[in-house]
Design a protein around this motif. Structure first.
Motif, PDB file in Angstrom:
ATOM      1  N   GLU A  54      42.621  42.195  41.321  1.00  0.00           N
ATOM      2  CA  GLU A  54      43.237  43.404  41.884  1.00  0.00           C
ATOM      3  C   GLU A  54      44.481  43.771  41.081  1.00  0.00           C
ATOM      4  O   GLU A  54      45.076  42.920  40.410  1.00  0.00           O
ATOM      5  CB  GLU A  54      43.606  43.166  43.350  1.00  0.00           C
ATOM      6  N   GLU A  55      44.892  45.037  41.178  1.00  0.00           N
ATOM      7  CA  GLU A  55      46.051  45.502  40.399  1.00  0.00           C
ATOM      8  C   GLU A  55      47.316  44.726  40.740  1.00  0.00           C
ATOM      9  O   GLU A  55      48.116  44.389  39.863  1.00  0.00           O
ATOM     10  CB  GLU A  55      46.273  47.003  40.619  1.00  0.00           C
ATOM     11  N   ARG A  56      47.486  44.410  42.023  1.00  0.00           N
ATOM     12  CA  ARG A  56      48.707  43.703  42.434  1.00  0.00           C
ATOM     13  C   ARG A  56      48.800  42.302  41.827  1.00  0.00           C
ATOM     14  O   ARG A  56      49.890  41.726  41.758  1.00  0.00           O
ATOM     15  CB  ARG A  56      48.771  43.602  43.957  1.00  0.00           C
ATOM     16  N   HIS A  57      47.689  41.773  41.381  1.00  0.00           N
ATOM     17  CA  HIS A  57      47.710  40.422  40.822  1.00  0.00           C
ATOM     18  C   HIS A  57      48.558  40.330  39.564  1.00  0.00           C
ATOM     19  O   HIS A  57      49.067  39.249  39.240  1.00  0.00           O
ATOM     20  CB  HIS A  57      46.286  39.949  40.515  1.00  0.00           C
ATOM     21  N   LYS A  58      48.726  41.444  38.843  1.00  0.00           N
ATOM     22  CA  LYS A  58      49.517  41.355  37.608  1.00  0.00           C
ATOM     23  C   LYS A  58      50.965  40.978  37.917  1.00  0.00           C
ATOM     24  O   LYS A  58      51.588  40.226  37.159  1.00  0.00           O
ATOM     25  CB  LYS A  58      49.427  42.659  36.810  1.00  0.00           C
ATOM     26  N   HIS A  59      51.489  41.467  39.031  1.00  0.00           N
ATOM     27  CA  HIS A  59      52.862  41.111  39.432  1.00  0.00           C
ATOM     28  C   HIS A  59      52.925  39.663  39.919  1.00  0.00           C
ATOM     29  O   HIS A  59      53.898  38.947  39.642  1.00  0.00           O
ATOM     30  CB  HIS A  59      53.346  42.066  40.513  1.00  0.00           C
ATOM     31  N   ASP A  60      51.877  39.219  40.637  1.00  0.00           N
ATOM     32  CA  ASP A  60      51.828  37.830  41.105  1.00  0.00           C
ATOM     33  C   ASP A  60      51.720  36.868  39.923  1.00  0.00           C
ATOM     34  O   ASP A  60      52.319  35.788  39.932  1.00  0.00           O
ATOM     35  CB  ASP A  60      50.629  37.627  42.039  1.00  0.00           C
TER      36      ASP A  60
ATOM     37  N   ALA B 104      31.830  40.571  34.069  1.00  0.00           N
ATOM     38  CA  ALA B 104      31.113  41.373  33.077  1.00  0.00           C
ATOM     39  C   ALA B 104      30.588  42.680  33.650  1.00  0.00           C
ATOM     40  O   ALA B 104      29.883  43.412  32.964  1.00  0.00           O
ATOM     41  CB  ALA B 104      29.954  40.561  32.499  1.00  0.00           C
ATOM     42  N   SER B 105      30.930  42.977  34.895  1.00  0.00           N
ATOM     43  CA  SER B 105      30.457  44.196  35.552  1.00  0.00           C
ATOM     44  C   SER B 105      31.571  45.239  35.545  1.00  0.00           C
ATOM     45  O   SER B 105      32.504  45.176  36.361  1.00  0.00           O
ATOM     46  CB  SER B 105      30.014  43.881  36.992  1.00  0.00           C
ATOM     47  N   ASN B 106      31.493  46.175  34.609  1.00  0.00           N
ATOM     48  CA  ASN B 106      32.496  47.234  34.503  1.00  0.00           C
ATOM     49  C   ASN B 106      32.577  48.007  35.821  1.00  0.00           C
ATOM     50  O   ASN B 106      31.574  48.493  36.321  1.00  0.00           O
ATOM     51  CB  ASN B 106      32.125  48.176  33.356  1.00  0.00           C
ATOM     52  N   GLY B 107      33.793  48.104  36.386  1.00  0.00           N
ATOM     53  CA  GLY B 107      33.980  48.802  37.651  1.00  0.00           C
ATOM     54  C   GLY B 107      33.938  47.895  38.863  1.00  0.00           C
ATOM     55  O   GLY B 107      34.285  48.317  39.972  1.00  0.00           O
ATOM     56  N   PHE B 108      33.535  46.634  38.688  1.00  0.00           N
ATOM     57  CA  PHE B 108      33.444  45.710  39.818  1.00  0.00           C
ATOM     58  C   PHE B 108      34.821  45.430  40.414  1.00  0.00           C
ATOM     59  O   PHE B 108      34.981  45.353  41.628  1.00  0.00           O
ATOM     60  CB  PHE B 108      32.786  44.402  39.373  1.00  0.00           C
ATOM     61  N   SER B 109      35.817  45.256  39.574  1.00  0.00           N
ATOM     62  CA  SER B 109      37.180  44.989  40.029  1.00  0.00           C
ATOM     63  C   SER B 109      38.141  45.817  39.190  1.00  0.00           C
ATOM     64  O   SER B 109      37.765  46.389  38.162  1.00  0.00           O
ATOM     65  CB  SER B 109      37.513  43.495  39.890  1.00  0.00           C
ATOM     66  N   PHE B 110      39.400  45.852  39.624  1.00  0.00           N
ATOM     67  CA  PHE B 110      40.419  46.537  38.827  1.00  0.00           C
ATOM     68  C   PHE B 110      40.497  45.912  37.433  1.00  0.00           C
ATOM     69  O   PHE B 110      40.505  46.592  36.409  1.00  0.00           O
ATOM     70  CB  PHE B 110      41.782  46.450  39.521  1.00  0.00           C
ATOM     71  N   GLY B 111      40.535  44.579  37.395  1.00  0.00           N
ATOM     72  CA  GLY B 111      40.676  43.887  36.121  1.00  0.00           C
ATOM     73  C   GLY B 111      39.495  44.063  35.198  1.00  0.00           C
ATOM     74  O   GLY B 111      39.663  44.134  33.975  1.00  0.00           O
ATOM     75  N   SER B 112      38.282  44.125  35.752  1.00  0.00           N
ATOM     76  CA  SER B 112      37.092  44.201  34.900  1.00  0.00           C
ATOM     77  C   SER B 112      36.733  45.628  34.500  1.00  0.00           C
ATOM     78  O   SER B 112      35.765  45.831  33.770  1.00  0.00           O
ATOM     79  CB  SER B 112      35.894  43.556  35.611  1.00  0.00           C
ATOM     80  N   SER B 113      37.483  46.620  34.967  1.00  0.00           N
ATOM     81  CA  SER B 113      37.207  48.021  34.644  1.00  0.00           C
ATOM     82  C   SER B 113      37.847  48.387  33.308  1.00  0.00           C
ATOM     83  O   SER B 113      39.073  48.332  33.158  1.00  0.00           O
ATOM     84  CB  SER B 113      37.741  48.933  35.753  1.00  0.00           C
TER      85      SER B 113
ATOM     86  N   ILE C  73      46.896  47.550  31.656  1.00  0.00           N
ATOM     87  CA  ILE C  73      47.148  46.112  31.814  1.00  0.00           C
ATOM     88  C   ILE C  73      47.777  45.557  30.540  1.00  0.00           C
ATOM     89  O   ILE C  73      48.732  44.765  30.598  1.00  0.00           O
ATOM     90  CB  ILE C  73      45.848  45.363  32.152  1.00  0.00           C
ATOM     91  N   LYS C  74      47.248  45.972  29.392  1.00  0.00           N
ATOM     92  CA  LYS C  74      47.809  45.507  28.115  1.00  0.00           C
ATOM     93  C   LYS C  74      49.260  45.934  27.969  1.00  0.00           C
ATOM     94  O   LYS C  74      50.110  45.156  27.498  1.00  0.00           O
ATOM     95  CB  LYS C  74      46.972  46.071  26.956  1.00  0.00           C
ATOM     96  N   ALA C  75      49.587  47.155  28.373  1.00  0.00           N
ATOM     97  CA  ALA C  75      50.966  47.632  28.288  1.00  0.00           C
ATOM     98  C   ALA C  75      51.882  46.794  29.181  1.00  0.00           C
ATOM     99  O   ALA C  75      53.004  46.442  28.790  1.00  0.00           O
ATOM    100  CB  ALA C  75      51.037  49.110  28.679  1.00  0.00           C
ATOM    101  N   PHE C  76      51.405  46.464  30.380  1.00  0.00           N
ATOM    102  CA  PHE C  76      52.186  45.612  31.295  1.00  0.00           C
ATOM    103  C   PHE C  76      52.419  44.246  30.657  1.00  0.00           C
ATOM    104  O   PHE C  76      53.535  43.708  30.700  1.00  0.00           O
ATOM    105  CB  PHE C  76      51.448  45.467  32.627  1.00  0.00           C
TER     106      PHE C  76
END
Length: 439
Positions: free
Chosen positions: A289-295, A309-318, A325-328
């Motif tokens: 999830e997106e909030r995980h980057k802060h955690d 490997a499923s594009n769109g399955f999660s925030f991270g895998s999209s 994410i790379k910028a963060f």
């Protein structure tokens, strides 16, 4: 006779003229002519001529890569030539067969029921019955094998080398523990390390969630792994831009432990900090999830990976989220390690999960993911997976298979090595572009 000789001379002249004209015409063809029917996206990758030879195998001692460096090895360091230590591939040793293990393990995986009883009632229950019915939508060329079979292990290392991935990321449980459908396999680690070493590959560890895993037990796990395997020639260490070389661990489902607990282990002021100790390492958390980057940042991790490997399955895998994410990560001195896969289909074990299936489209789905990863200029890329057959993410060689009750998917119209070859082409392109990024 004179008339016949004249006709023969004219015929010979015309034939010579035809041959000369044909040769001149061939010289004018561009190198790319004849390749216009390649799948979309292949123009991004270097063209390889024909099938790859298996004869150019360097000896493990002569070809051993030094220092765990993530830069590409320029000598013939793998069974197919150059391999790259910034391309990591997830690897599983949880398979068993009657010949080696006395029974099938994981190939007979249960059909996992949906968490909603109403939905679950609409789908079949039970387990698979190998060897004709296995827990996969594809069928391995090596059949329903055992991970303990030395010949299988050797074939796997050869295939990984052929793909140009230099680091296999071993799915790991502590001694005596396993997933709900498997058997303990920690005793296999020495054989995996030895086989990897023979093929100039490195081994990193993906520590799986197990009952009772927390920051304290993970500390014990890291100590165990480094004490036991840290001096092995195939043990992977990541070399940072500062020249520091440290082991690298992927922590699957890291979000199950709160960041304040991780920080006791992963920050310099933590109560049982590993930082600055002989067990200091690079720790890579899973972002779902997106909030995980802060955690992940608060917990003291060194980076994040996406696994699925499923594009769109999660925030991270999209793929569309990877740039942000790379910028963060860049802004917080973290590694971003995107995970790419050739497709996804887990309905052989989760029959209710059709909506997350991602068709391979003869390799185009994989190429799209590879290009998305390359676009964010990562330091490392992970491949999901070499042999996670249950979720249909494998690039291991597969074969067409039809039984009385099932027709398995396959890689046709391409051959069994199609995804190994695609991986090698892209890995070479990735490293060509990476040299330009670093200039």
């Amino acid at each position: 006779m004179a008339r016949l000789r004249r006709k023969a001379c004219v015929a010979l002249f015309l034939f010579t003229l035809f041959i000369f004209g044909s040769l001149m015409g061939l010289r004018t063809l561009k190198p790319t002519d004849g390749f216009s029917d390649l799948a979309p996206g292949l123009e991004l990758l270097p063209i390889l001529g024909g099938r790859m030879s298996r004869e150019a195998t360097a000896s493990p001692v002569q070809a051993r890569p030094q220092g765990g460096n993530t830069k590409p090895v320029l000598s013939n360091s793998g069974p197919e030539g150059t391999i790259f230590y910034d391309v990591h591939i997830f690897y599983y040793t949880w398979y068993g067969s009657p010949h080696m293990d006395g029974k099938y393990i994981h190939w007979d995986h249960i059909l996992v029921p949906h968490w909603d009883p109403k939905v679950a009632s609409s789908y079949p229950r039970g387990k698979h019955m190998p060897p004709e019915d296995i827990a996969s939508s594809f069928y391995p060329e090596l059949n329903s094998y055992s991970s303990r079979d030395p010949d299988v292990l050797e074939s796997h290392m050869e295939q990984i080398g052929a793909s140009a991935a230099g680091v296999l990321v071993l799915s790991w449980y502590p001694p005596g523990l396993a997933d709900d459908n498997g058997e303990p396999a920690e005793d296999l680690v020495p054989a995996v390390l030895d086989a990897a070493y023979r093929h100039s590959l490195k081994v990193a560890f993906q520590i799986q969630p197990y009952r009772g895993r927390n920051d304290q037990t993970l500390h014990d796990n890291i100590k165990y792994i480094i004490d036991r395997y840290g001096d092995h020639g195939a043990f992977y260490k990541f070399t940072s831009s500062t020249g520091k070389s440290l082991p690298l661990f992927y922590i699957y489902d890291s979000y199950l432990t709160p960041p304040e607990s991780w920080s006791e282990f992963l920050t310099p002021t933590g109560s049982h900090s590993v930082r600055g100790s002989p067990y200091d390492s690079m720790f890579i958390a899973l972002i779902v999830e997106e909030r995980h980057k802060h955690d992940i940042l608060a917990g003291g991790f060194d980076g994040m990976y996406t696994y699925f490997a499923s594009n769109g399955f999660s925030f991270g895998s999209s793929h569309q989220n990877w740039k942000a994410i790379k910028a963060f990560c860049d802004g917080n001195n973290l590694l971003f390690i995107p995970s790419v896969g050739p497709g996804y289909i887990d309905t052989s074990i989760r029959p209710w999960n059709n909506h997350n299936t991602r068709n391979r489209v003869n390799g185009r789905y994989y190429e799209t993911a590879l290009q998305a990863a390359l676009n964010v200029r990562p330091e490392i890329v992970t491949i999901t997976s070499f042999n996670e057959w249950h979720e249909g993410t494998q690039i291991e060689r597969a074969m067409p298979k039809k039984t009385v009750t099932r027709v398995y998917l396959d890689y046709q119209p391409h051959g069994p090595e199609h995804y190994l070859e695609l991986t090698r082409r892209w890995a070479e392109q990735f490293n060509k572009e990476k040299q330009q990024w670093l200039m």
